[in-house]
Design an enzyme around this catalytic site. Sequence first.
Site, PDB file in Angstrom:
ATOM      1  N   ARG A 297       0.868  -1.192   0.000  1.00 30.48           N
ATOM      2  CA  ARG A 297       0.000   0.000   0.000  1.00 30.48           C
ATOM      3  C   ARG A 297       0.899   1.234   0.000  1.00 30.48           C
ATOM      4  O   ARG A 297       1.434   1.609   1.026  1.00 30.48           O
ATOM      5  CB  ARG A 297      -0.883  -0.031   1.264  1.00 30.48           C
ATOM      6  CG  ARG A 297      -2.075   0.898   1.222  1.00 30.48           C
ATOM      7  CD  ARG A 297      -2.660   1.067   2.624  1.00 30.48           C
ATOM      8  NE  ARG A 297      -1.841   1.953   3.424  1.00 30.48           N
ATOM      9  CZ  ARG A 297      -1.769   1.931   4.772  1.00 30.48           C
ATOM     10  NH1 ARG A 297      -2.457   1.066   5.475  1.00 30.48           N
ATOM     11  NH2 ARG A 297      -0.997   2.795   5.405  1.00 30.48           N
ATOM     12  N   HIS A 301      -3.922   4.567   4.258  1.00 34.07           N
ATOM     13  CA  HIS A 301      -5.018   3.602   4.197  1.00 34.07           C
ATOM     14  C   HIS A 301      -6.218   4.206   3.465  1.00 34.07           C
ATOM     15  O   HIS A 301      -6.850   3.576   2.625  1.00 34.07           O
ATOM     16  CB  HIS A 301      -5.416   3.181   5.614  1.00 34.07           C
ATOM     17  CG  HIS A 301      -6.699   2.414   5.664  1.00 34.07           C
ATOM     18  ND1 HIS A 301      -6.780   1.095   5.272  1.00 34.07           N
ATOM     19  CD2 HIS A 301      -7.951   2.782   6.018  1.00 34.07           C
ATOM     20  CE1 HIS A 301      -8.038   0.686   5.393  1.00 34.07           C
ATOM     21  NE2 HIS A 301      -8.758   1.689   5.842  1.00 34.07           N
ATOM     22  N   TYR A 310       3.194   6.137  11.618  1.00 31.10           N
ATOM     23  CA  TYR A 310       3.493   4.775  12.087  1.00 31.10           C
ATOM     24  C   TYR A 310       4.380   3.946  11.168  1.00 31.10           C
ATOM     25  O   TYR A 310       4.683   2.806  11.486  1.00 31.10           O
ATOM     26  CB  TYR A 310       2.186   4.016  12.372  1.00 31.10           C
ATOM     27  CG  TYR A 310       1.218   3.946  11.186  1.00 31.10           C
ATOM     28  CD1 TYR A 310       1.426   3.044  10.151  1.00 31.10           C
ATOM     29  CD2 TYR A 310       0.112   4.781  11.117  1.00 31.10           C
ATOM     30  CE1 TYR A 310       0.559   2.984   9.077  1.00 31.10           C
ATOM     31  CE2 TYR A 310      -0.770   4.727  10.050  1.00 31.10           C
ATOM     32  CZ  TYR A 310      -0.539   3.827   9.034  1.00 31.10           C
ATOM     33  OH  TYR A 310      -1.395   3.769   7.965  1.00 31.10           O
TER      34      TYR A 310
HETATM   35  C1  LIG Z   1     -14.762  -5.893  11.445  1.00 29.00           C
HETATM   36  C2  LIG Z   1     -14.032  -4.612  11.221  1.00 29.00           C
HETATM   37  N1  LIG Z   1     -13.061  -4.218  12.065  1.00 29.00           N
HETATM   38  C3  LIG Z   1     -12.406  -3.069  11.865  1.00 29.00           C
HETATM   39  C4  LIG Z   1     -12.715  -2.270  10.793  1.00 29.00           C
HETATM   40  C5  LIG Z   1     -11.927  -0.988  10.536  1.00 29.00           C
HETATM   41  N2  LIG Z   1     -11.032  -1.240   9.386  1.00 29.00           N
HETATM   42  C6  LIG Z   1     -11.375  -0.841   8.147  1.00 29.00           C
HETATM   43  S1  LIG Z   1     -10.222  -1.292   7.028  1.00 29.00           S
HETATM   44  C7  LIG Z   1      -9.251  -2.010   8.199  1.00 29.00           C
HETATM   45  C8  LIG Z   1      -7.931  -2.649   7.828  1.00 29.00           C
HETATM   46  C9  LIG Z   1      -8.053  -3.757   6.881  1.00 29.00           C
HETATM   47  O1  LIG Z   1      -6.761  -4.149   6.472  1.00 29.00           O
HETATM   48  P1  LIG Z   1      -6.546  -5.210   5.352  1.00 29.00           P
HETATM   49  O2  LIG Z   1      -7.483  -6.346   5.529  1.00 29.00           O
HETATM   50  O3  LIG Z   1      -5.103  -5.538   5.326  1.00 29.00           O
HETATM   51  O4  LIG Z   1      -6.981  -4.461   4.025  1.00 29.00           O
HETATM   52  P2  LIG Z   1      -6.311  -3.171   3.349  1.00 29.00           P
HETATM   53  O5  LIG Z   1      -7.038  -1.973   3.895  1.00 29.00           O
HETATM   54  O6  LIG Z   1      -4.873  -3.155   3.708  1.00 29.00           O
HETATM   55  O7  LIG Z   1      -6.555  -3.312   1.888  1.00 29.00           O
HETATM   56  C10 LIG Z   1      -9.831  -1.897   9.455  1.00 29.00           C
HETATM   57  C11 LIG Z   1      -9.230  -2.412  10.700  1.00 29.00           C
HETATM   58  C12 LIG Z   1     -13.738  -2.713   9.930  1.00 29.00           C
HETATM   59  N3  LIG Z   1     -14.080  -2.021   8.840  1.00 29.00           N
HETATM   60  N4  LIG Z   1     -14.387  -3.886  10.158  1.00 29.00           N
END
Ligand SMILES: Cc1ncc(C[n+]2csc(CCOP(=O)(O)OP(=O)(O)O)c2C)c(N)n1
Length: 399
Positions: A297, A301, A310
């Site tokens: 990435r 985010h 971070y």
């Molecule tokens: C169940 C849940 N927990 C927390 C969140 C907040 N949240 C949104 S995206 C994210 C990170 C997801 O990371 P990843 O699966 O690696 O996907 P990326 O964003 O890196 O593509 C989090 C913790 C959420 N949307 N749903």
Amino acid sequence: MTHSAHPENKKNRKPLSSNGTAHAERSVKPLRPESQDVDYEEQFPLRSYLSDNGSSQDTPKLSHEILQGMMRHMVFSRELDDRLTMLQRQGRIGFYVGGTGEEAAMVGSAAALRPGDWVVPCYREAIVALYRGLPLRDIVANVFGRADDVVKGRQMPCHIVDRAHNYLSVSSPVGTQISQAMGIGWAAKLRKTTDVAVTYFGDGATSQGDFHYGLNFAGVHRIPVLFLLRNNRWAISTPLDQQTNSQTLAQKCIAYGIRGERVDGNDAVAVYQATLDAADRARKGEGATLLELCTYRQGAHSTSDDPRAYRDDAEVKAWLAQDPIVRLRAYLTGLGIWSQEAEAACLAEFRAELAQTISASEAAPLPEIGTLFSDVFRDKPWHLVEQEQEALSNLLLED
Ligand SMILES: Cc1ncc(C[n+]2csc(CCOP(=O)(O)OP(=O)(O)O)c2C)c(N)n1
Ligand SMILES: [Mg+2]
């Protein structure tokens, strides 16, 4: 077949900083449980063909049309990210989440699918919808959430859906799309079609229960589903080594009795070919595959995040040198089927269309207040009727 410069390769892992910070120490910790002596990086070698200078090894011969289509869409995706992020910074939209750096993982896989296949996305893959035929204006209308938005402004921005091209509504709760895709794949199997269900998710989603439910059930029932894991090494501010102690994520397929592969997610040709191979197997009744698309990435985010708080600049820099667009551009230029002029021309056309759709969506009226109460029940229940009347009469009072 393994491209040696990829930062994912073991010998390229260097300490990220010499100042001994906790972060730097974490980042060089080998991802490997102490109790095991299997080398999963060897068992799951990274499939990679293209290098940064355009040279390639054992590269499958894709048609020029597919290669150019992938190139165009990767460039469009980056442009869409830049432009819509800017709109958020200008206060014209509320939120944006893009896929900068992950274009090959998204476009390479989209290019290998068939129109009848089902896509159950995460939130970054708008370009997959565009590749499958969703008009650009629908993507833009969704970030403005006005009356011309298919979901009438009832979703967050970047929560598109495209019924016409089997692209399901975006799942925000991390991982939920994994078991949904497994269910759709199961339906395709029961109906005896050759359609495949495909789901995208991140490294963070591998820690969710849905990952287990989806992969386990898919294994038991030999379901035609592709689990496309975009391992971009971060889940907002959680780094990969805090997410798992597994050496690779692909190896998790072993526990579920399905196939798995590690793929250079910044190499569009490798992603295309791995997806095509996995889809072919699924269509032949050979069940599911987990593809770990190793990528990064590059940006925040989302527009609500600032990764400088971070993560180490040195890490970002190493991955910027592996940019997926640069790599495919070099390959196509070497083949004589891409040029600066060709890219400038297609980008100019895309920018013009984007500018025009942004103006149109920004000028569109807000959704009617009554749409807050429609589209869920065929026959509106009494309490919704009451709430709608109350809302409408309050509005009249305000006038
Ligand atoms: C169940 C849940 N927990 C927390 C969140 C907040 N949240 C949104 S995206 C994210 C990170 C997801 O990371 P990843 O699966 O690696 O996907 P990326 O964003 O890196 O593509 C989090 C913790 C959420 N949307 N749903
Ligand atoms: Mg991630």
